[in-house]
Design a protein around this motif. Structure first.
Motif, mmCIF file in Angstrom:
data_model
loop_
_atom_site.group_PDB
_atom_site.id
_atom_site.type_symbol
_atom_site.label_atom_id
_atom_site.label_comp_id
_atom_site.label_asym_id
_atom_site.label_seq_id
_atom_site.Cartn_x
_atom_site.Cartn_y
_atom_site.Cartn_z
ATOM 1 N N ASP A 70 34.672 34.783 9.682
ATOM 2 C CA ASP A 70 33.573 34.219 8.893
ATOM 3 C C ASP A 70 33.925 34.143 7.410
ATOM 4 O O ASP A 70 33.644 33.142 6.740
ATOM 5 C CB ASP A 70 32.295 35.025 9.085
ATOM 6 N N VAL A 71 34.553 35.189 6.893
ATOM 7 C CA VAL A 71 34.942 35.209 5.481
ATOM 8 C C VAL A 71 35.998 34.142 5.211
ATOM 9 O O VAL A 71 35.931 33.413 4.218
ATOM 10 C CB VAL A 71 35.460 36.608 5.074
ATOM 11 N N ALA A 72 36.987 34.026 6.099
ATOM 12 C CA ALA A 72 38.050 33.038 5.922
ATOM 13 C C ALA A 72 37.490 31.616 5.961
ATOM 14 O O ALA A 72 37.909 30.756 5.174
ATOM 15 C CB ALA A 72 39.119 33.220 6.990
ATOM 16 N N GLU A 73 36.543 31.351 6.855
ATOM 17 C CA GLU A 73 35.939 30.021 6.917
ATOM 18 C C GLU A 73 35.153 29.718 5.652
ATOM 19 O O GLU A 73 35.176 28.585 5.162
ATOM 20 C CB GLU A 73 35.050 29.904 8.145
ATOM 21 N N GLU A 74 34.481 30.707 5.103
ATOM 22 C CA GLU A 74 33.734 30.521 3.859
ATOM 23 C C GLU A 74 34.680 30.232 2.698
ATOM 24 O O GLU A 74 34.409 29.377 1.854
ATOM 25 C CB GLU A 74 32.883 31.766 3.565
ATOM 26 N N VAL A 75 35.806 30.936 2.651
ATOM 27 C CA VAL A 75 36.813 30.699 1.615
ATOM 28 C C VAL A 75 37.311 29.260 1.688
ATOM 29 O O VAL A 75 37.393 28.562 0.683
ATOM 30 C CB VAL A 75 37.993 31.696 1.750
ATOM 31 N N LEU A 76 37.628 28.806 2.893
ATOM 32 C CA LEU A 76 38.131 27.443 3.067
ATOM 33 C C LEU A 76 37.074 26.409 2.695
ATOM 34 O O LEU A 76 37.378 25.395 2.082
ATOM 35 C CB LEU A 76 38.616 27.235 4.498
ATOM 36 N N LYS A 77 35.832 26.691 3.053
ATOM 37 C CA LYS A 77 34.740 25.764 2.722
ATOM 38 C C LYS A 77 34.567 25.641 1.212
ATOM 39 O O LYS A 77 34.311 24.546 0.702
ATOM 40 C CB LYS A 77 33.441 26.256 3.357
ATOM 41 N N ASN A 78 34.758 26.736 0.490
ATOM 42 C CA ASN A 78 34.635 26.715 -0.968
ATOM 43 C C ASN A 78 35.802 25.993 -1.640
ATOM 44 O O ASN A 78 35.708 25.652 -2.814
ATOM 45 C CB ASN A 78 34.503 28.130 -1.516
ATOM 46 N N LEU A 79 36.891 25.793 -0.922
ATOM 47 C CA LEU A 79 38.037 25.043 -1.442
ATOM 48 C C LEU A 79 38.007 23.622 -0.889
ATOM 49 O O LEU A 79 38.999 23.127 -0.380
ATOM 50 C CB LEU A 79 39.342 25.724 -1.034
ATOM 51 N N GLY A 80 36.901 22.962 -1.002
ATOM 52 C CA GLY A 80 36.680 21.657 -0.390
ATOM 53 C C GLY A 80 37.743 20.629 -0.676
ATOM 54 O O GLY A 80 38.028 19.777 0.159
ATOM 55 N N ASP A 81 38.384 20.693 -1.852
ATOM 56 C CA ASP A 81 39.367 19.679 -2.210
ATOM 57 C C ASP A 81 40.640 19.743 -1.372
ATOM 58 O O ASP A 81 41.341 18.753 -1.245
ATOM 59 C CB ASP A 81 39.704 19.756 -3.694
ATOM 60 N N ILE A 82 40.954 20.883 -0.763
ATOM 61 C CA ILE A 82 42.163 20.973 0.064
ATOM 62 C C ILE A 82 41.848 20.969 1.554
ATOM 63 O O ILE A 82 42.756 20.992 2.374
ATOM 64 C CB ILE A 82 43.000 22.224 -0.276
ATOM 65 N N GLU A 83 40.583 20.942 1.895
ATOM 66 C CA GLU A 83 40.189 21.051 3.301
ATOM 67 C C GLU A 83 40.799 19.946 4.167
ATOM 68 O O GLU A 83 41.115 20.163 5.336
ATOM 69 C CB GLU A 83 38.665 21.034 3.415
ATOM 70 N N ALA A 84 41.015 18.769 3.595
ATOM 71 C CA ALA A 84 41.608 17.660 4.348
ATOM 72 C C ALA A 84 43.079 17.913 4.679
ATOM 73 O O ALA A 84 43.604 17.356 5.637
ATOM 74 C CB ALA A 84 41.462 16.362 3.565
ATOM 75 N N GLU A 85 43.736 18.768 3.904
ATOM 76 C CA GLU A 85 45.157 19.072 4.104
ATOM 77 C C GLU A 85 45.388 20.194 5.113
ATOM 78 O O GLU A 85 46.520 20.500 5.443
ATOM 79 C CB GLU A 85 45.797 19.472 2.770
ATOM 80 N N VAL A 86 44.306 20.811 5.578
ATOM 81 C CA VAL A 86 44.404 21.986 6.453
ATOM 82 C C VAL A 86 44.056 21.590 7.879
ATOM 83 O O VAL A 86 43.041 20.964 8.138
ATOM 84 C CB VAL A 86 43.443 23.097 5.959
ATOM 85 N N LYS A 87 44.924 21.972 8.806
ATOM 86 C CA LYS A 87 44.657 21.741 10.221
ATOM 87 C C LYS A 87 44.112 23.043 10.814
ATOM 88 O O LYS A 87 44.788 24.066 10.824
ATOM 89 C CB LYS A 87 45.938 21.337 10.950
#
Length: 99
Positions: A70-87
């Protein structure tokens, strides 16, 4: 008498996501460290077929403790600008030590 380690789960690593861009890797690492998410990296070399079709960049898999999902998903969500680069993977890690 129960010690503090008796409640600790082991062997609960999961493949959270993978990236191919080292700048995205660095950004995600810094965000995980700031949020105190425990992780390790596994580098995967491209396979023979991906080399033939031009996908020769290695992928970097972020493996995390499943208790911190849950914490890791929240971290990724807060980095919205790189979310498209993450699989996203979210699968049980099959990291084995053996020869």
């Amino acid at each position: 008498m129960e010690n503090e380690y008796s409640k600790v789960k082991v062997n609960n690593e999961m493949d959270f996501c993978s990236v191919t861009d080292t700048n995205v890797k660095t950004t995600l690492e810094k965000a995980f460290m700031k949020a105190r998410v425990s992780y390790f990296l596994r580098w995967e070399k491209p396979g023979m077929f991906s080399k033939m079709f031009g996908g020769s960049k290695p992928s970097i898999v972020f493996c995390i403790n499943s208790a911190q999902l849950d914490v890791a998903e929240e971290v990724l969500k807060n980095l919205g600008d790189i979310e498209a680069e993450v699989k996203m993977l979210r699968t049980k890690s099959n990291n084995r030590i053996g020869f």
